[in-house]
Write a protein that holds these residues in place. Structure first.
Motif, PDB file in Angstrom:
ATOM      1  N   VAL A  34     -23.144  15.816  -4.162  1.00  0.00           N
ATOM      2  CA  VAL A  34     -22.670  17.027  -3.503  1.00  0.00           C
ATOM      3  C   VAL A  34     -23.854  17.971  -3.339  1.00  0.00           C
ATOM      4  O   VAL A  34     -24.516  18.331  -4.323  1.00  0.00           O
ATOM      5  CB  VAL A  34     -21.567  17.728  -4.326  1.00  0.00           C
ATOM      6  CG1 VAL A  34     -21.171  19.057  -3.668  1.00  0.00           C
ATOM      7  CG2 VAL A  34     -20.342  16.826  -4.449  1.00  0.00           C
ATOM      8  N   LEU A  35     -24.131  18.345  -2.097  1.00  0.00           N
ATOM      9  CA  LEU A  35     -25.187  19.305  -1.799  1.00  0.00           C
ATOM     10  C   LEU A  35     -24.564  20.686  -1.636  1.00  0.00           C
ATOM     11  O   LEU A  35     -23.788  20.927  -0.705  1.00  0.00           O
ATOM     12  CB  LEU A  35     -25.929  18.910  -0.519  1.00  0.00           C
ATOM     13  CG  LEU A  35     -26.779  17.639  -0.606  1.00  0.00           C
ATOM     14  CD1 LEU A  35     -27.315  17.277   0.773  1.00  0.00           C
ATOM     15  CD2 LEU A  35     -27.925  17.818  -1.580  1.00  0.00           C
ATOM     16  N   LEU A  36     -24.881  21.562  -2.551  1.00  0.00           N
ATOM     17  CA  LEU A  36     -24.374  22.932  -2.545  1.00  0.00           C
ATOM     18  C   LEU A  36     -25.442  23.796  -1.874  1.00  0.00           C
ATOM     19  O   LEU A  36     -26.549  23.914  -2.382  1.00  0.00           O
ATOM     20  CB  LEU A  36     -24.115  23.369  -3.987  1.00  0.00           C
ATOM     21  CG  LEU A  36     -23.496  24.736  -4.267  1.00  0.00           C
ATOM     22  CD1 LEU A  36     -22.818  24.747  -5.634  1.00  0.00           C
ATOM     23  CD2 LEU A  36     -24.531  25.849  -4.218  1.00  0.00           C
ATOM     24  N   THR A  37     -25.113  24.360  -0.708  1.00  0.00           N
ATOM     25  CA  THR A  37     -26.147  25.043   0.069  1.00  0.00           C
ATOM     26  C   THR A  37     -25.889  26.539   0.221  1.00  0.00           C
ATOM     27  O   THR A  37     -24.758  27.016   0.173  1.00  0.00           O
ATOM     28  CB  THR A  37     -26.291  24.425   1.482  1.00  0.00           C
ATOM     29  OG1 THR A  37     -25.216  24.878   2.319  1.00  0.00           O
ATOM     30  CG2 THR A  37     -26.298  22.908   1.425  1.00  0.00           C
ATOM     31  N   GLY A  38     -26.972  27.246   0.424  1.00  0.00           N
ATOM     32  CA  GLY A  38     -26.947  28.685   0.672  1.00  0.00           C
ATOM     33  C   GLY A  38     -28.351  29.136   1.026  1.00  0.00           C
ATOM     34  O   GLY A  38     -29.298  28.345   0.997  1.00  0.00           O
ATOM     35  N   ARG A  39     -28.492  30.407   1.346  1.00  0.00           N
ATOM     36  CA  ARG A  39     -29.795  30.909   1.806  1.00  0.00           C
ATOM     37  C   ARG A  39     -30.739  31.313   0.680  1.00  0.00           C
ATOM     38  O   ARG A  39     -31.953  31.235   0.838  1.00  0.00           O
ATOM     39  CB  ARG A  39     -29.600  32.108   2.749  1.00  0.00           C
ATOM     40  CG  ARG A  39     -29.156  31.714   4.125  1.00  0.00           C
ATOM     41  CD  ARG A  39     -29.227  32.873   5.091  1.00  0.00           C
ATOM     42  NE  ARG A  39     -28.150  33.830   4.911  1.00  0.00           N
ATOM     43  CZ  ARG A  39     -27.888  34.822   5.749  1.00  0.00           C
ATOM     44  NH1 ARG A  39     -28.640  35.000   6.816  1.00  0.00           N
ATOM     45  NH2 ARG A  39     -26.883  35.642   5.536  1.00  0.00           N
ATOM     46  N   ASN A  40     -30.185  31.772  -0.445  1.00  0.00           N
ATOM     47  CA  ASN A  40     -31.005  32.307  -1.524  1.00  0.00           C
ATOM     48  C   ASN A  40     -31.291  31.225  -2.566  1.00  0.00           C
ATOM     49  O   ASN A  40     -30.363  30.674  -3.167  1.00  0.00           O
ATOM     50  CB  ASN A  40     -30.293  33.502  -2.166  1.00  0.00           C
ATOM     51  CG  ASN A  40     -31.104  34.148  -3.261  1.00  0.00           C
ATOM     52  OD1 ASN A  40     -31.121  33.667  -4.398  1.00  0.00           O
ATOM     53  ND2 ASN A  40     -31.781  35.242  -2.935  1.00  0.00           N
ATOM     54  N   HIS A  41     -32.574  30.951  -2.787  1.00  0.00           N
ATOM     55  CA  HIS A  41     -32.952  29.852  -3.671  1.00  0.00           C
ATOM     56  C   HIS A  41     -32.395  30.025  -5.079  1.00  0.00           C
ATOM     57  O   HIS A  41     -31.842  29.077  -5.668  1.00  0.00           O
ATOM     58  CB  HIS A  41     -34.480  29.732  -3.724  1.00  0.00           C
ATOM     59  CG  HIS A  41     -34.962  28.623  -4.608  1.00  0.00           C
ATOM     60  ND1 HIS A  41     -35.220  28.799  -5.956  1.00  0.00           N
ATOM     61  CD2 HIS A  41     -35.211  27.313  -4.334  1.00  0.00           C
ATOM     62  CE1 HIS A  41     -35.612  27.644  -6.472  1.00  0.00           C
ATOM     63  NE2 HIS A  41     -35.620  26.733  -5.511  1.00  0.00           N
ATOM     64  N   GLN A  42     -32.504  31.229  -5.635  1.00  0.00           N
ATOM     65  CA  GLN A  42     -32.052  31.443  -7.005  1.00  0.00           C
ATOM     66  C   GLN A  42     -30.544  31.282  -7.129  1.00  0.00           C
ATOM     67  O   GLN A  42     -30.043  30.638  -8.058  1.00  0.00           O
ATOM     68  CB  GLN A  42     -32.468  32.831  -7.485  1.00  0.00           C
ATOM     69  CG  GLN A  42     -32.252  33.043  -8.985  1.00  0.00           C
ATOM     70  CD  GLN A  42     -33.075  32.082  -9.822  1.00  0.00           C
ATOM     71  OE1 GLN A  42     -34.290  32.007  -9.673  1.00  0.00           O
ATOM     72  NE2 GLN A  42     -32.411  31.324 -10.689  1.00  0.00           N
ATOM     73  N   ARG A  43     -29.809  31.866  -6.196  1.00  0.00           N
ATOM     74  CA  ARG A  43     -28.345  31.762  -6.262  1.00  0.00           C
ATOM     75  C   ARG A  43     -27.886  30.316  -6.065  1.00  0.00           C
ATOM     76  O   ARG A  43     -26.927  29.870  -6.702  1.00  0.00           O
ATOM     77  CB  ARG A  43     -27.699  32.686  -5.234  1.00  0.00           C
ATOM     78  CG  ARG A  43     -27.808  34.166  -5.594  1.00  0.00           C
ATOM     79  CD  ARG A  43     -26.797  35.012  -4.842  1.00  0.00           C
ATOM     80  NE  ARG A  43     -27.097  35.089  -3.430  1.00  0.00           N
ATOM     81  CZ  ARG A  43     -27.801  36.049  -2.855  1.00  0.00           C
ATOM     82  NH1 ARG A  43     -28.311  37.010  -3.605  1.00  0.00           N
ATOM     83  NH2 ARG A  43     -28.017  36.055  -1.561  1.00  0.00           N
ATOM     84  N   VAL A  44     -28.567  29.604  -5.174  1.00  0.00           N
ATOM     85  CA  VAL A  44     -28.225  28.196  -4.954  1.00  0.00           C
ATOM     86  C   VAL A  44     -28.493  27.382  -6.216  1.00  0.00           C
ATOM     87  O   VAL A  44     -27.657  26.580  -6.647  1.00  0.00           O
ATOM     88  CB  VAL A  44     -29.029  27.630  -3.756  1.00  0.00           C
ATOM     89  CG1 VAL A  44     -28.963  26.109  -3.735  1.00  0.00           C
ATOM     90  CG2 VAL A  44     -28.494  28.195  -2.452  1.00  0.00           C
ATOM     91  N   SER A  45     -29.655  27.605  -6.824  1.00  0.00           N
ATOM     92  CA  SER A  45     -30.018  26.860  -8.037  1.00  0.00           C
ATOM     93  C   SER A  45     -29.041  27.146  -9.172  1.00  0.00           C
ATOM     94  O   SER A  45     -28.582  26.234  -9.873  1.00  0.00           O
ATOM     95  CB  SER A  45     -31.445  27.211  -8.468  1.00  0.00           C
ATOM     96  OG  SER A  45     -32.380  26.846  -7.483  1.00  0.00           O
ATOM     97  N   ASP A  46     -28.722  28.432  -9.346  1.00  0.00           N
ATOM     98  CA  ASP A  46     -27.802  28.812 -10.428  1.00  0.00           C
ATOM     99  C   ASP A  46     -26.420  28.204 -10.203  1.00  0.00           C
ATOM    100  O   ASP A  46     -25.804  27.668 -11.140  1.00  0.00           O
ATOM    101  CB  ASP A  46     -27.686  30.333 -10.511  1.00  0.00           C
ATOM    102  CG  ASP A  46     -28.959  31.002 -11.016  1.00  0.00           C
ATOM    103  OD1 ASP A  46     -29.841  30.288 -11.539  1.00  0.00           O
ATOM    104  OD2 ASP A  46     -29.077  32.239 -10.861  1.00  0.00           O
ATOM    105  N   ALA A  47     -25.919  28.295  -8.965  1.00  0.00           N
ATOM    106  CA  ALA A  47     -24.579  27.769  -8.678  1.00  0.00           C
ATOM    107  C   ALA A  47     -24.528  26.264  -8.865  1.00  0.00           C
ATOM    108  O   ALA A  47     -23.568  25.730  -9.443  1.00  0.00           O
ATOM    109  CB  ALA A  47     -24.169  28.144  -7.259  1.00  0.00           C
ATOM    110  N   ALA A  48     -25.559  25.561  -8.388  1.00  0.00           N
ATOM    111  CA  ALA A  48     -25.573  24.097  -8.518  1.00  0.00           C
ATOM    112  C   ALA A  48     -25.606  23.687  -9.988  1.00  0.00           C
ATOM    113  O   ALA A  48     -24.913  22.744 -10.401  1.00  0.00           O
ATOM    114  CB  ALA A  48     -26.778  23.520  -7.774  1.00  0.00           C
TER     115      ALA A  48
END
Length: 295
Positions: A34-48
Motif C-alpha cells: 500500500v502506497l500512502l501518498t501526500g505532498r509533505n514528506h514528514q506527514r507522509v512518513s509519519d502516517a505510513a
C-alpha cells in the motif's frame, strides 16, 4: 511481473484517505504493498509508519511523496510502478483542497481546481493505462457530482463529454471565475459543485472508452460518494454532524468495492453511493449553499 498487488491512495495523510490506506493494509495480503501518498514528506512518513504499526495491518505500507497538482509527478509515479511492478491494482484518488466557508471561493479556485480536477484528469490519464486486469480505479467525489446539480445551461459541457472536453470545460470555468463572468454563465459560486460534477464526468468519459474490455477482465473504474464524513475538511461546512460517519466507517463501503470479486456492470463508470449507482441526471442546483456565500 510481480504477482503481489500494488495499491495507491492520494491525500492519505489524514481523514478519509488515511482510513482508506488503513483499510487496504488490513485487508490485503502480506506480500502486497500500500502506497500512502501526500505532498509533505514528514506527514507522509509519519502516517505510513503509524499505519504499518497498527495491529490489524497485514500488507507492506510505504510512504510516497506525491504532489497531485503536478501532472508530471503523477505520470512519473505511474511509469515507475509500471517498470517496477508491471502496473498497479488499486488506485483511490481522494485528495482534496481544504476550503473554509469564510474564505473567498474565487481566490482559492486555482488550488481547489488543481487538486480536485486537474489531478483527477492526470490520474485517469496516467494510471488508467497501467491498471492491471481486475484492478480498481476509484475517484472519491460526492452526491453533488450528478449533473442535475448544475444549471441546465451547463449540462452540455459534461453530458456525454470526452475527457478532453471535460478538461476544456473545467478550464473554461476556471477562466470565468477569474474573469468574474462565472455567475452570469450559470456557474455556482460554490466551487464544490462544478468540481464534483466534472470529476464524475471525467470518470464517465474514461469508463465509456474502456467499458467492454474492463468488464471482460473484472476491472472497475468508477467514482464514489462516501456520504457525510466527519473530517477537518468537511466539519466547517455543516452545523449538524449527527449523521456524519467517522472516516473508518465511511471507508468501508469504498473498500467493499475494491475487494468485491464480481464487478456489477450497472456500477461500472457510475457514481456509486453505498453500493448503488446514483442517476447521472438527478439533482437540483444547491441554491442554499450558494446563497450563504453571497456578500
Amino acid at each position: 511481473m510481480n504477482a503481489s498487488r500494488i495499491a495507491l491512495v492520494t491525500g492519505a495523510n489524514q481523514g478519509l484517505g488515511r482510513a482508506l490506506a488503513e483499510g487496504l493494509a488490513a485487508r490485503m495480503d502480506p506480500d502486497d504493498l500500500v502506497l500512502l501518498t501526500g505532498r509533505n514528506h514528514q506527514r507522509v512518513s509519519d502516517a505510513a509508519r503509524e499505519v504499518a504499526q497498527l495491529p490489524v495491518t497485514r500488507s507492506h505500507v510505504q510512504g510516497q511523496v506525491l504532489d497531485v497538482t503536478d501532472t508530471d509527478d503523477i505520470a512519473g509515479l505511474a511509469d515507475e510502478l509500471r517498470a517496477r511492478h508491471g502496473g498497479v491494482d488499486v488506485v483511490l484518488s481522494n485528495a482534496v483542497a481544504r476550503l473554509l466557508p469564510e474564505e473567498s471561493q474565487a481566490e482559492r479556485a486555482n488550488e481547489f481546481i488543481d487538486v480536485s480536477n486537474t489531478a483527477t484528469h492526470a490520474i485517469l490519464r496516467s494510471f488508467g493505462p497501467v491498471l492491471r486486469p481486475g484492478g480498481r480505479l476509484l475517484v472519491v467525489a460526492s452526491s453533488l457530482g450528478t449533473l442535475g446539480h448544475l444549471d441546465p445551461r451547463l449540462h452540455h459541457l459534461f453530458d456525454g463529454a470526452s475527457l478532453d472536453q471535460v478538461e476544456y470545460a473545467v478550464e473554461s470555468w476556471r477562466s470565468a471565475v477569474h474573469n468574474k463572468t462565472a455567475e452570469e454563465a450559470g456557474w455556482p459560486r460554490w466551487l464544490n459543485v462544478p468540481s464534483k460534477v466534472a470529476q464524475v464526468a471525467a470518470v464517465r468519459a474514461v469508463a465509456a472508452e474502456r467499458r467492454e474490455r474492463d468488464l471482460a477482465d473484472g476491472t472497475l473504474i468508477a467514482s464514489v460518494c462516501p456520504g457525510m464524513v466527519d473530517t477537518a475538511t468537511s466539519r466547517p461546512w455543516f452545523s449538524d454532524f449527527s449523521q456524519a460517519q467517522p472516516p473508518s466507517e465511511a471507508a468501508r463501503a469504498v473498500l467493499d468495492l475494491v475487494f468485491t470479486e464480481h464487478v456489477d456492470p450497472a456500477l461500472y463508470g457510475e457514481l456509486i453511493r453505498f453500493g448503488k449507482a446514483l442517476p447521472w441526471h438527478d439533482g437540483t442546483p444547491p441554491v442554499e449553499q450558494d446563497r450563504l456565500l453571497r456578500p
